[in-house]
Enzyme design. Structure first.
Site, PDB file in Angstrom:
ATOM      1  N   ASP A 152       3.366  -7.121  10.984  1.00  0.00           N
ATOM      2  CA  ASP A 152       4.418  -6.150  10.673  1.00  0.00           C
ATOM      3  C   ASP A 152       4.926  -5.489  11.955  1.00  0.00           C
ATOM      4  OD1 ASP A 152       3.997  -6.692   7.956  1.00  0.00           O
ATOM      5  OD2 ASP A 152       2.608  -5.007   7.725  1.00  0.00           O
ATOM      6  N   ASP A 195      -3.555  -5.636   5.230  1.00  0.00           N
ATOM      7  CA  ASP A 195      -3.026  -4.530   6.021  1.00  0.00           C
ATOM      8  C   ASP A 195      -4.197  -3.620   6.385  1.00  0.00           C
ATOM      9  OD1 ASP A 195      -0.345  -5.342   5.881  1.00  0.00           O
ATOM     10  OD2 ASP A 195       0.007  -4.248   4.024  1.00  0.00           O
TER      11      ASP A 195
END
Length: 178
Positions: free
Chosen positions: A137, A121
């Site tokens: 995401d 991330d």
């Protein structure tokens, strides 16, 4: 080649391209952000901040790789089934776009979990202190929001018969060739 096969191949190709884009951005994050201070793009609002997420959304279920893999494979199969069963024609192009987004997002994060046991991330909205996330995401979030809006406000209940996994997909055989 039938129109349905062409739609399926187009969707598969688009999903591959979006998954490659997700993996490329994660590759860039690893090479340019790992072990570095966050890269501030807009002071107090948005920055790139490397994080290894070993759980699900927002770090839940840390270290449960087996659960993630099994559930992701099941979700990918359902998305592919619904994509294939969606009626042909322009009215259902948004359903196919949603399918591609959801498939790409799930696949992108599954690749990370299989290869590394964590998901990379790197996108951080500091303004609202939102958890760090990635491109995959974004695909899943945009797909889910579009799905909610379209299924609540655009499609009629009788148009969504293809979503019944045990049904024959009422509109599957009588698709308009628009």
């Amino acid at each position: 080649m039938t129109k349905r096969v062409r739609y399926d191949l187009l969707g598969a190709g688009a999903a591959v391209l979006l998954t490659v884009l997700d993996q490329w951005t994660k590759y860039l994050a690893v090479n340019h952000l790992k072990d570095q201070a966050p890269l501030v793009l807009w002071e107090g609002v948005f920055e790139l901040n490397y994080l290894e997420n070993r759980g699900a959304a927002f770090g839940m279920l840390q270290g449960q790789k087996g659960i993630f893999l099994v559930s992701t494979v099941l979700v990918l199969a359902l998305i592919a089934l619904y994509y294939h069963r969606a009626p042909l024609g322009k009215r259902f192009v948004p359903v196919r776009v949603i399918g591609v987004l959801l498939l790409s997002g799930a696949l992108g994060n599954m690749i990370d979990r299989v290869l590394q046991s964590y998901v990379v991330d790197f996108l951080y909205v500091k303004l609202i202190d939102f958890p760090v996330f990635n491109v995959a995401d974004c695909y899943v979030t945009v797909g889910a929001v579009l799905m909610a809006v379209l299924f609540l406000f655009y499609y009629k209940d009788e148009e969504l018969g293809f979503l019944n996994p045990f049904g024959k997909g009422e509109s599957h055989g009588n698709d308009p060739q628009v």
